[in-house]
Design a protein around this motif. Structure first.
Motif, mmCIF file in Angstrom:
data_model
loop_
_atom_site.group_PDB
_atom_site.id
_atom_site.type_symbol
_atom_site.label_atom_id
_atom_site.label_comp_id
_atom_site.label_asym_id
_atom_site.label_seq_id
_atom_site.Cartn_x
_atom_site.Cartn_y
_atom_site.Cartn_z
ATOM 1 N N ARG A 107 33.668 -61.860 -56.913
ATOM 2 C CA ARG A 107 33.281 -60.946 -57.997
ATOM 3 C C ARG A 107 34.425 -60.021 -58.411
ATOM 4 O O ARG A 107 34.709 -59.878 -59.604
ATOM 5 C CB ARG A 107 32.068 -60.126 -57.594
ATOM 6 C CG ARG A 107 31.647 -59.140 -58.691
ATOM 7 C CD ARG A 107 30.411 -58.355 -58.326
ATOM 8 N NE ARG A 107 29.289 -59.269 -58.341
ATOM 9 C CZ ARG A 107 28.318 -59.267 -57.438
ATOM 10 N NH1 ARG A 107 28.336 -58.406 -56.450
ATOM 11 N NH2 ARG A 107 27.329 -60.122 -57.516
ATOM 12 N N ARG A 108 35.078 -59.397 -57.454
ATOM 13 C CA ARG A 108 36.164 -58.466 -57.796
ATOM 14 C C ARG A 108 37.340 -59.200 -58.431
ATOM 15 O O ARG A 108 37.967 -58.707 -59.360
ATOM 16 C CB ARG A 108 36.604 -57.708 -56.549
ATOM 17 C CG ARG A 108 35.492 -56.802 -56.029
ATOM 18 C CD ARG A 108 35.906 -56.067 -54.817
ATOM 19 N NE ARG A 108 36.837 -55.013 -55.228
ATOM 20 C CZ ARG A 108 37.511 -54.276 -54.379
ATOM 21 N NH1 ARG A 108 37.370 -54.456 -53.090
ATOM 22 N NH2 ARG A 108 38.325 -53.347 -54.817
ATOM 23 N N THR A 109 37.613 -60.390 -57.954
ATOM 24 C CA THR A 109 38.679 -61.195 -58.554
ATOM 25 C C THR A 109 38.307 -61.598 -59.967
ATOM 26 O O THR A 109 39.165 -61.601 -60.860
ATOM 27 C CB THR A 109 38.950 -62.440 -57.694
ATOM 28 O OG1 THR A 109 39.290 -62.016 -56.373
ATOM 29 C CG2 THR A 109 40.074 -63.274 -58.270
ATOM 30 N N ILE A 114 39.302 -61.308 -65.673
ATOM 31 C CA ILE A 114 38.793 -61.072 -67.022
ATOM 32 C C ILE A 114 39.520 -59.911 -67.677
ATOM 33 O O ILE A 114 39.910 -59.985 -68.849
ATOM 34 C CB ILE A 114 37.264 -60.838 -66.992
ATOM 35 C CG1 ILE A 114 36.553 -62.141 -66.666
ATOM 36 C CG2 ILE A 114 36.766 -60.277 -68.320
ATOM 37 C CD1 ILE A 114 35.068 -61.990 -66.426
ATOM 38 N N THR A 115 39.748 -58.838 -66.938
ATOM 39 C CA THR A 115 40.463 -57.688 -67.484
ATOM 40 C C THR A 115 41.891 -58.058 -67.867
ATOM 41 O O THR A 115 42.359 -57.727 -68.969
ATOM 42 C CB THR A 115 40.470 -56.529 -66.470
ATOM 43 O OG1 THR A 115 39.120 -56.222 -66.124
ATOM 44 C CG2 THR A 115 41.133 -55.301 -67.047
ATOM 45 N N ILE A 116 42.591 -58.752 -66.993
ATOM 46 C CA ILE A 116 43.966 -59.176 -67.285
ATOM 47 C C ILE A 116 43.997 -60.089 -68.501
ATOM 48 O O ILE A 116 44.840 -59.933 -69.396
ATOM 49 C CB ILE A 116 44.592 -59.872 -66.056
ATOM 50 C CG1 ILE A 116 44.876 -58.859 -64.952
ATOM 51 C CG2 ILE A 116 45.869 -60.602 -66.440
ATOM 52 C CD1 ILE A 116 45.298 -59.487 -63.646
ATOM 53 N N ALA A 175 39.151 -52.837 -71.559
ATOM 54 C CA ALA A 175 39.357 -52.856 -70.108
ATOM 55 C C ALA A 175 38.366 -51.935 -69.403
ATOM 56 O O ALA A 175 37.789 -52.307 -68.367
ATOM 57 C CB ALA A 175 40.791 -52.454 -69.781
ATOM 58 N N MET A 176 38.149 -50.748 -69.957
ATOM 59 C CA MET A 176 37.205 -49.821 -69.330
ATOM 60 C C MET A 176 35.772 -50.343 -69.417
ATOM 61 O O MET A 176 35.000 -50.206 -68.465
ATOM 62 C CB MET A 176 37.303 -48.438 -69.978
ATOM 63 C CG MET A 176 38.630 -47.771 -69.714
ATOM 64 S SD MET A 176 38.993 -47.727 -67.960
ATOM 65 C CE MET A 176 38.610 -46.070 -67.591
ATOM 66 N N ALA A 177 35.416 -50.936 -70.547
ATOM 67 C CA ALA A 177 34.073 -51.505 -70.679
ATOM 68 C C ALA A 177 33.863 -52.606 -69.652
ATOM 69 O O ALA A 177 32.807 -52.663 -69.003
ATOM 70 C CB ALA A 177 33.864 -52.038 -72.098
ATOM 71 N N ALA A 182 31.302 -54.374 -64.758
ATOM 72 C CA ALA A 182 31.441 -55.000 -63.449
ATOM 73 C C ALA A 182 31.027 -54.065 -62.324
ATOM 74 O O ALA A 182 30.399 -54.485 -61.349
ATOM 75 C CB ALA A 182 32.853 -55.483 -63.252
ATOM 76 N N SER A 183 31.356 -52.782 -62.420
ATOM 77 C CA SER A 183 30.997 -51.850 -61.354
ATOM 78 C C SER A 183 29.488 -51.604 -61.323
ATOM 79 O O SER A 183 28.921 -51.407 -60.258
ATOM 80 C CB SER A 183 31.769 -50.543 -61.508
ATOM 81 O OG SER A 183 31.379 -49.870 -62.685
#
Length: 189
Positions: A107-109, A114-116, A175-177, A182-183
């Motif tokens: 999940r974190r990866t 996705i962000t990158i 990126a923040m969205a 995700a969080s």
């Protein structure tokens, strides 16, 4: 196999676009030869506004697939094998193992990748500049290409700087969205 999949990532954007231009050439390119072999009419992918952006997208995906592959491979290798062994002892099927062990482990990866990738796709420049120069009919003109043309070709530096600030804001919001979505998912499960 890791080297084969990662090798495209270490190539420069110039090399990648030159190779893919050879694939997309309507007279003698790889896709044109394949189309003629099957009796179809070759398509001028980079000259048709309907196909130019998908052609650049395929090129970009091929070029950028190495880093996510390495990140996901590292995440999968970090997953404790004991979890899979316990799932096998509990007669958990493949789908249940995927859903309850593998996906939470990466999940974190997934959020990182996705962000990158969102940030990288907003910064698309080299492929559009070298393959089509923003054409046909501005179909492949990205915001970074717009900033470049405005600032360096038209010498409207203030307008280009303002567009760059807008691009920065769009990337930051995206990126923040993604991070907050995700969080929230991570804390909810």
């Amino acid at each position: 196999m890791r080297t084969v999949f990662f090798s495209s990532t270490v190539l420069s954007v110039t090399v990648v676009t030159l190779v893919w231009r050879l694939v997309y050439i309507p007279d003698g390119g790889l896709l044109a030869v394949a189309a003629e072999a099957t009796g179809a009419e070759p398509v001028a992918f980079l000259n048709d506004p309907r196909f130019a952006m998908p052609a650049i997208a395929v090129t970009t995906i091929w070029w950028c697939r190495g880093l996510p592959m390495v990140l996901f491979l590292a995440a999968l290798q970090q997953t404790p094998r004991e979890l899979y062994e316990a799932a096998a002892l509990d007669n958990a099927g493949r789908w249940r193992t995927l859903r309850h062990i593998t996906l939470p482990a990466v999940r974190r990866t997934t959020v990182l990748v996705i962000t990158i990738e969102i940030i990288l796709q907003f910064q698309l420049f080299g492929q559009a500049q070298l393959m089509t120069q923003g054409g046909p009919n501005n179909a492949t003109r990205s915001i970074v290409l717009f900033i470049y043309e405005t600032g360096w070709r038209q010498w409207e530096l203030g307008y280009a700087a303002a567009a760059a600030q807008v691009l920065f804001a769009i990337i930051a919001v995206a990126a923040m969205a993604q991070y907050f979505i995700a969080s929230r998912r991570g804390s909810g499960s």
